[in-house]
Design a protein around this motif. Structure first.
Motif, PDB file in Angstrom:
ATOM      1  N   GLN A  13       0.832  -1.209   0.168  1.00  0.00           N
ATOM      2  CA  GLN A  13       0.040   0.153   0.145  1.00  0.00           C
ATOM      3  C   GLN A  13       0.803   1.150  -0.034  1.00  0.00           C
ATOM      4  O   GLN A  13       1.967   1.350   0.486  1.00  0.00           O
ATOM      5  CB  GLN A  13      -0.983   0.062   1.319  1.00  0.00           C
ATOM      6  N   ALA A  14       0.293   2.254  -0.484  1.00  0.00           N
ATOM      7  CA  ALA A  14       1.083   3.530  -0.476  1.00  0.00           C
ATOM      8  C   ALA A  14       1.500   3.920   0.947  1.00  0.00           C
ATOM      9  O   ALA A  14       0.855   3.579   2.039  1.00  0.00           O
ATOM     10  CB  ALA A  14       0.087   4.734  -1.037  1.00  0.00           C
ATOM     11  N   LEU A  86       6.431   4.417  -0.006  1.00  0.00           N
ATOM     12  CA  LEU A  86       6.321   4.209  -1.214  1.00  0.00           C
ATOM     13  C   LEU A  86       4.910   4.915  -1.889  1.00  0.00           C
ATOM     14  O   LEU A  86       3.917   5.013  -1.255  1.00  0.00           O
ATOM     15  CB  LEU A  86       6.265   2.764  -1.567  1.00  0.00           C
ATOM     16  N   LYS A  87       4.909   5.379  -3.017  1.00  0.00           N
ATOM     17  CA  LYS A  87       3.923   6.017  -3.812  1.00  0.00           C
ATOM     18  C   LYS A  87       3.395   5.032  -5.074  1.00  0.00           C
ATOM     19  O   LYS A  87       4.314   4.269  -5.553  1.00  0.00           O
ATOM     20  CB  LYS A  87       4.397   7.413  -4.172  1.00  0.00           C
ATOM     21  N   ASP A  90       5.790   4.526  -7.856  1.00  0.00           N
ATOM     22  CA  ASP A  90       6.900   3.760  -7.696  1.00  0.00           C
ATOM     23  C   ASP A  90       6.479   2.246  -8.476  1.00  0.00           C
ATOM     24  O   ASP A  90       7.252   1.512  -8.366  1.00  0.00           O
ATOM     25  CB  ASP A  90       7.262   3.784  -6.321  1.00  0.00           C
ATOM     26  N   THR A  91       5.373   2.268  -8.644  1.00  0.00           N
ATOM     27  CA  THR A  91       4.925   0.906  -9.578  1.00  0.00           C
ATOM     28  C   THR A  91       5.599   0.873 -10.704  1.00  0.00           C
ATOM     29  O   THR A  91       5.705   1.497 -11.570  1.00  0.00           O
ATOM     30  CB  THR A  91       3.605   0.725  -9.822  1.00  0.00           C
ATOM     31  N   VAL A 121       2.350  -0.657  -6.085  1.00  0.00           N
ATOM     32  CA  VAL A 121       2.153   0.262  -4.846  1.00  0.00           C
ATOM     33  C   VAL A 121       0.535   0.758  -5.041  1.00  0.00           C
ATOM     34  O   VAL A 121       0.406   1.493  -6.158  1.00  0.00           O
ATOM     35  CB  VAL A 121       2.848   1.446  -4.644  1.00  0.00           C
TER      36      VAL A 121
END
Length: 123
Positions: A13-14, A86-87, A90-91, A121
């Motif tokens: 998750q974010a 993580l955002k 960033d995937t 993410v």
């Protein structure tokens, strides 16, 4: 010849964290500069972070500074990428790469690549 195998990808998750690992073959791991790169869907592969052969110097893409940390373990022939905060952006598929030579963010100078590991993410 250097063989690289990434692991540790997954769904997070974010604002969460994830650590990627890259296991390198060969007995000369300490002579390689190592890098992490990523490729998001529909985008070019981009530089994430790199670490010198000694581990004494690191280099990050601006958008990763303060969130990602690259490190290496000579005893285990492993390089890691700790990713925090993580955002969704960033995937990507994250790739480990190796080269004999100085630290660089230029992916064209890395001759050895792993197969990649997917990081997703969710928002």
């Amino acid at each position: 010849q250097v063989q690289l195998v990434e692991s540790g990808g997954g769904l997070v998750q974010a604002r969460g964290s994830l650590t990627l690992s890259c296991a390198a073959s060969g007995r000369t791991f300490s002579t390689y500069a190592m890098g992490w790169f990523r490729q998001a869907p529909g985008k070019e592969r981009e530089f994430v972070a790199a670490i010198s052969d000694s581990g004494g110097r690191t280099y990050y893409a601006d958008s990763m500074k303060g969130r990602f940390t690259i490190s290496r373990d000579g005893a285990k022939n492993t390089v890691r990428l700790q990713m925090n905060s993580l955002k969704p952006e960033d995937t990507a598929v994250y790739y480990c790469a190796a080269r004999f030579g100085p630290l660089t963010n230029d992916q064209s100078l890395f001759p050895y690549w792993g197969q990649g590991t997917q990081v997703t993410v969710s928002s």
